[in-house]
Design a protein around this motif. Structure first.
Motif, PDB file in Angstrom:
ATOM      1  N   SER A  15      11.088   3.610  -5.400  1.00 31.99           N
ATOM      2  CA  SER A  15      10.551   4.399  -5.745  1.00 31.99           C
ATOM      3  C   SER A  15       9.810   5.418  -4.222  1.00 31.99           C
ATOM      4  CB  SER A  15       8.954   3.939  -6.457  1.00 31.99           C
ATOM      5  OG  SER A  15       8.183   2.695  -5.445  1.00 31.99           O
ATOM      6  N   TYR A  16      10.143   4.367  -2.862  1.00 34.33           N
ATOM      7  CA  TYR A  16      10.020   4.638  -1.402  1.00 34.33           C
ATOM      8  C   TYR A  16      10.819   5.446  -1.507  1.00 34.33           C
ATOM      9  CZ  TYR A  16       5.926   2.065  -1.201  1.00 34.33           C
ATOM     10  OH  TYR A  16       5.082   0.486  -0.791  1.00 34.33           O
ATOM     11  N   LEU A  17      12.288   5.303  -1.565  1.00 33.95           N
ATOM     12  CA  LEU A  17      13.242   6.226  -1.384  1.00 33.95           C
ATOM     13  C   LEU A  17      13.605   7.630  -1.923  1.00 33.95           C
ATOM     14  CD1 LEU A  17      16.223   3.183  -1.850  1.00 33.95           C
ATOM     15  CD2 LEU A  17      14.775   4.339   1.095  1.00 33.95           C
ATOM     16  N   PHE A  18      12.764   7.319  -3.578  1.00 30.25           N
ATOM     17  CA  PHE A  18      12.716   8.671  -4.562  1.00 30.25           C
ATOM     18  C   PHE A  18      11.464   9.606  -3.860  1.00 30.25           C
ATOM     19  CE2 PHE A  18      11.369  11.125  -7.620  1.00 30.25           C
ATOM     20  CZ  PHE A  18      11.970  11.553  -8.537  1.00 30.25           C
ATOM     21  N   ASP A  19      11.236   9.275  -3.386  1.00 31.81           N
ATOM     22  CA  ASP A  19      10.115  10.051  -2.632  1.00 31.81           C
ATOM     23  C   ASP A  19      10.074  10.408  -1.202  1.00 31.81           C
ATOM     24  OD1 ASP A  19       8.287   9.654  -4.496  1.00 31.81           O
ATOM     25  OD2 ASP A  19       7.044   8.564  -3.839  1.00 31.81           O
ATOM     26  N   ASP A  20      11.694   9.844  -0.455  1.00 31.48           N
ATOM     27  CA  ASP A  20      12.243  10.337   0.725  1.00 31.48           C
ATOM     28  C   ASP A  20      11.460   9.521   1.829  1.00 31.48           C
ATOM     29  OD1 ASP A  20      14.140  12.281   0.079  1.00 31.48           O
ATOM     30  OD2 ASP A  20      12.427  13.729   0.067  1.00 31.48           O
ATOM     31  N   ILE A  21      10.569   8.217   1.878  1.00 31.15           N
ATOM     32  CA  ILE A  21      10.176   7.244   2.395  1.00 31.15           C
ATOM     33  C   ILE A  21      11.418   6.147   3.215  1.00 31.15           C
ATOM     34  CG2 ILE A  21       8.223   5.891   2.712  1.00 31.15           C
ATOM     35  CD1 ILE A  21       6.702   7.446   1.048  1.00 31.15           C
ATOM     36  N   PRO A  22      11.867   6.590   4.146  1.00 30.70           N
ATOM     37  CA  PRO A  22      12.703   5.906   4.614  1.00 30.70           C
ATOM     38  C   PRO A  22      11.952   4.533   4.954  1.00 30.70           C
ATOM     39  CG  PRO A  22      12.233   7.151   6.191  1.00 30.70           C
ATOM     40  CD  PRO A  22      11.165   7.600   5.209  1.00 30.70           C
ATOM     41  N   VAL A  23      13.163   3.260   3.871  1.00 36.45           N
ATOM     42  CA  VAL A  23      12.893   1.900   3.938  1.00 36.45           C
ATOM     43  C   VAL A  23      13.776   0.897   4.642  1.00 36.45           C
ATOM     44  CG1 VAL A  23      12.552   0.010   2.152  1.00 36.45           C
ATOM     45  CG2 VAL A  23      12.331   2.610   2.025  1.00 36.45           C
ATOM     46  N   PHE A  24      13.237   0.459   5.188  1.00 40.24           N
ATOM     47  CA  PHE A  24      13.645  -0.854   6.062  1.00 40.24           C
ATOM     48  C   PHE A  24      13.779  -3.004   5.913  1.00 40.24           C
ATOM     49  CE2 PHE A  24      13.388   3.018   8.509  1.00 40.24           C
ATOM     50  CZ  PHE A  24      14.329   3.143   9.355  1.00 40.24           C
ATOM     51  N   PHE A  25      14.813  -3.614   5.694  1.00 38.21           N
ATOM     52  CA  PHE A  25      14.252  -5.196   5.793  1.00 38.21           C
ATOM     53  C   PHE A  25      14.304  -5.579   7.079  1.00 38.21           C
ATOM     54  CE2 PHE A  25      16.454  -4.924   1.277  1.00 38.21           C
ATOM     55  CZ  PHE A  25      14.960  -3.853   1.185  1.00 38.21           C
TER      56      PHE A  25
ATOM     57  N   LYS B 226       0.827  -0.909  -0.411  1.00 41.20           N
ATOM     58  CA  LYS B 226       0.081  -0.055   0.187  1.00 41.20           C
ATOM     59  C   LYS B 226       1.339   0.873   0.285  1.00 41.20           C
ATOM     60  CE  LYS B 226      -3.418  -2.564   0.670  1.00 41.20           C
ATOM     61  NZ  LYS B 226      -4.374  -2.996  -0.507  1.00 41.20           N
ATOM     62  N   ARG B 227       0.505   2.288  -0.291  1.00 43.74           N
ATOM     63  CA  ARG B 227       1.199   3.451  -0.541  1.00 43.74           C
ATOM     64  C   ARG B 227       0.774   4.403   1.260  1.00 43.74           C
ATOM     65  NH1 ARG B 227      -1.301   7.979  -4.411  1.00 43.74           N
ATOM     66  NH2 ARG B 227      -0.967   6.714  -5.654  1.00 43.74           N
ATOM     67  N   PRO B 228       2.168   4.464   1.784  1.00 41.30           N
ATOM     68  CA  PRO B 228       2.771   5.143   3.444  1.00 41.30           C
ATOM     69  C   PRO B 228       2.766   6.079   3.204  1.00 41.30           C
ATOM     70  CG  PRO B 228       4.860   4.662   2.114  1.00 41.30           C
ATOM     71  CD  PRO B 228       3.744   4.614   1.542  1.00 41.30           C
ATOM     72  N   ASN B 229       1.065   6.496   4.312  1.00 40.77           N
ATOM     73  CA  ASN B 229       1.544   7.771   5.117  1.00 40.77           C
ATOM     74  C   ASN B 229       2.199   8.807   4.869  1.00 40.77           C
ATOM     75  OD1 ASN B 229      -1.083   8.043   3.362  1.00 40.77           O
ATOM     76  ND2 ASN B 229      -2.026   6.490   5.820  1.00 40.77           N
ATOM     77  N   ASN B 230       3.802   9.025   4.580  1.00 44.01           N
ATOM     78  CA  ASN B 230       4.873   9.525   4.834  1.00 44.01           C
ATOM     79  C   ASN B 230       5.620   8.491   6.228  1.00 44.01           C
ATOM     80  OD1 ASN B 230       4.916  11.598   2.472  1.00 44.01           O
ATOM     81  ND2 ASN B 230       3.268  12.308   3.989  1.00 44.01           N
ATOM     82  N   GLU B 231       4.843   7.657   6.557  1.00 46.27           N
ATOM     83  CA  GLU B 231       5.685   6.610   7.647  1.00 46.27           C
ATOM     84  C   GLU B 231       6.494   6.157   6.896  1.00 46.27           C
ATOM     85  OE1 GLU B 231       2.898   3.974   9.506  1.00 46.27           O
ATOM     86  OE2 GLU B 231       2.089   4.418   7.339  1.00 46.27           O
ATOM     87  N   PRO B 232       7.977   5.509   7.809  1.00 46.02           N
ATOM     88  CA  PRO B 232       9.613   4.142   7.002  1.00 46.02           C
ATOM     89  C   PRO B 232       8.389   2.999   6.583  1.00 46.02           C
ATOM     90  CG  PRO B 232       9.642   5.719   9.370  1.00 46.02           C
ATOM     91  CD  PRO B 232       8.142   5.805   9.114  1.00 46.02           C
ATOM     92  N   VAL B 233       8.943   2.581   5.918  1.00 42.80           N
ATOM     93  CA  VAL B 233       8.129   1.573   4.955  1.00 42.80           C
ATOM     94  C   VAL B 233       9.557   0.510   5.263  1.00 42.80           C
ATOM     95  CG1 VAL B 233       7.452  -0.199   3.077  1.00 42.80           C
ATOM     96  CG2 VAL B 233       7.657   2.511   2.897  1.00 42.80           C
ATOM     97  N   ILE B 234       8.734  -0.915   6.426  1.00 38.16           N
ATOM     98  CA  ILE B 234       9.682  -2.150   6.917  1.00 38.16           C
ATOM     99  C   ILE B 234       9.047  -2.821   6.087  1.00 38.16           C
ATOM    100  CG2 ILE B 234      10.318  -3.636   8.533  1.00 38.16           C
ATOM    101  CD1 ILE B 234       8.948  -0.728  10.311  1.00 38.16           C
ATOM    102  N   PHE B 235       9.825  -3.756   5.322  1.00 34.83           N
ATOM    103  CA  PHE B 235       9.647  -4.788   4.480  1.00 34.83           C
ATOM    104  C   PHE B 235      10.284  -6.327   5.725  1.00 34.83           C
ATOM    105  CE2 PHE B 235      10.271  -1.539   0.467  1.00 34.83           C
ATOM    106  CZ  PHE B 235       8.205  -2.350  -0.203  1.00 34.83           C
ATOM    107  N   ASP B 236       8.781  -7.418   5.829  1.00 30.64           N
ATOM    108  CA  ASP B 236       9.955  -8.496   6.201  1.00 30.64           C
ATOM    109  C   ASP B 236       9.539 -10.018   5.460  1.00 30.64           C
ATOM    110  OD1 ASP B 236       9.468 -10.845   7.701  1.00 30.64           O
ATOM    111  OD2 ASP B 236       7.333  -9.763   9.045  1.00 30.64           O
ATOM    112  N   PHE B 237      10.396 -10.569   5.333  1.00 30.62           N
ATOM    113  CA  PHE B 237      10.513 -11.425   4.215  1.00 30.62           C
ATOM    114  C   PHE B 237      11.000 -12.909   4.441  1.00 30.62           C
ATOM    115  CE2 PHE B 237      13.527  -8.485   2.447  1.00 30.62           C
ATOM    116  CZ  PHE B 237      13.674  -7.760   1.180  1.00 30.62           C
ATOM    117  N   GLU B 238      10.029 -12.787   6.053  1.00 29.61           N
ATOM    118  CA  GLU B 238      10.559 -13.843   6.459  1.00 29.61           C
ATOM    119  C   GLU B 238       9.684 -14.767   6.574  1.00 29.61           C
ATOM    120  OE1 GLU B 238       8.757 -15.776  11.948  1.00 29.61           O
ATOM    121  OE2 GLU B 238       7.843 -13.571  11.044  1.00 29.61           O
ATOM    122  N   LYS B 239       8.887 -15.173   5.650  1.00 32.39           N
ATOM    123  CA  LYS B 239       7.946 -16.594   4.833  1.00 32.39           C
ATOM    124  C   LYS B 239       8.370 -16.669   3.618  1.00 32.39           C
ATOM    125  CE  LYS B 239       4.838 -16.756   8.887  1.00 32.39           C
ATOM    126  NZ  LYS B 239       5.342 -18.083   9.722  1.00 32.39           N
TER     127      LYS B 239
END
Length: 321
Positions: A52-62, A21-34
């Motif tokens: 694209s998240y990073l381009f929009d200045d949205i922090p991304v974490f794995f 989903k499109r985040p509301n300017n909050e960090p995005v965390i991708f969970d690879f567990e499954k």
């Protein structure tokens, strides 16, 4: 926002993108567990979502990405290195032997289109045809057409996206399927028609209208613009060739851009919050079918105006004789 990645993604981009989903300017965390198995298009589409998240200045974490079931495969395909995540490799890299191509980036000053197209084409053609590729007296029409189509498709993406893209391919021996995935995080099909002042563009278009038009033979957002040689800068046939290949060889075709997705000739709309910024394309077909493809190959080239009256392959620059 935590995105729990699904275990398996093959060809269903609609369902996959529905989970991002499109985040509301909050960090995005991708969970690879499954995560267990991802196709080439799933890998490149996920990379483009990250970019694209990073381009929009949205922090991304794995998270849970260092020891999940498909970790070695993701590393072998260079997924994590492209995402600037450094991890030790607990496996020995080996040659692909034409069975897959690692994810490769293309765009401005990124990657040679000729080299990338050659690698993907070698992954696609049957073993019985491969010896012809480098033979001084032989040539493979299948290889030639694949290289032409893939290079034209990459150039088309580069020209319209105003961004960068990624491509990968893999041959699955058990099913005889070849899967090609290509995606970018640029402006999308609709904005490409609009920004390039294409004569095809209409003011009332939505993403679905633009995607439908882009799939017509010899249509590109830039095929009205001529090069110094007075030929179109893009013939708009690479996508049509690969789409025809998948249809004639009982494969699958999917293209998504913005809120529009077309899967096997069915046009649908994604939910508004599942918007895909650029373009993602999935192409699958049976490699074994290519050996019996000579008649369909000629039909494809004839349909798209790529052969002369004498039956010679002319590509973009050739003239009818």
């Amino acid at each position: 926002m935590v995105i729990k990645l699904p275990p398996r993604v093959y060809d269903d981009l609609g369902e996959f993108l529905g989970k991002m989903k499109r985040p509301n300017n909050e960090p995005v965390i991708f969970d690879f567990e499954k995560v267990v198995k991802y196709s080439p298009v799933a890998l490149v589409t996920l990379i483009c979502k990250v970019k694209s998240y990073l381009f929009d200045d949205i922090p991304v974490f794995f998270i849970n990405h260092e020891r999940f079931a498909a970790c070695s495969y993701f590393q072998r395909m260079n997924f994590f290195s492209i995402c600037d995540v450094s991890m030790p490799e607990r496996f020995i890299r080996h040659e692909s032997f034409g069975n897959f191509t690692v994810i490769q980036e293309f765009g401005l000053n990124k990657g040679s289109v000729d080299v990338i197209s050659d690698g993907v084409a070698r992954c696609c053609i049957p073993e019985e045809e491969k010896w012809k590729i480098d033979h001084p007296l032989e040539n493979s029409e299948i290889y030639d057409l694949l290289v032409y189509a893939i290079s034209e498709l990459i150039n088309n993406v580069v020209q319209h996206s105003e961004g960068r893209g990624f491509i990968s391919a893999q041959f699955y021996k058990q099913t005889e399927l070849v899967r090609i995935g290509i995606a970018d995080y640029g402006i999308g099909v609709l904005n490409s028609f609009k920004n390039n002042a294409s004569p095809h563009f209409r003011e009332n278009w939505n993403d679905a209208d633009a995607v439908k038009k882009a799939l017509e033979p010899k249509v590109s957002s830039k095929n009205h613009i001529t090069s110094p040689y007075m030929t179109p800068v893009n013939a708009g046939v690479g996508l049509s060739i690969l789409k025809n290949l998948s249809e004639k060889l009982s494969g699958q075709f999917c293209l998504v851009s913005g809120n529009a997705i077309i899967e096997n000739a069915q046009l649908k709309e994604l939910a508004a919050d599942s918007y895909f910024k650029g373009v993602a394309i999935n192409i699958t077909f049976k490699k074994s079918g290519l050996l019996d493809f000579q008649e369909a190959l000629m039909e494809t080239k004839r349909d798209l105006g790529l052969i002369t009256r004498t039956g010679k392959f002319k590509g973009v620059m050739g003239n009818d004789d």
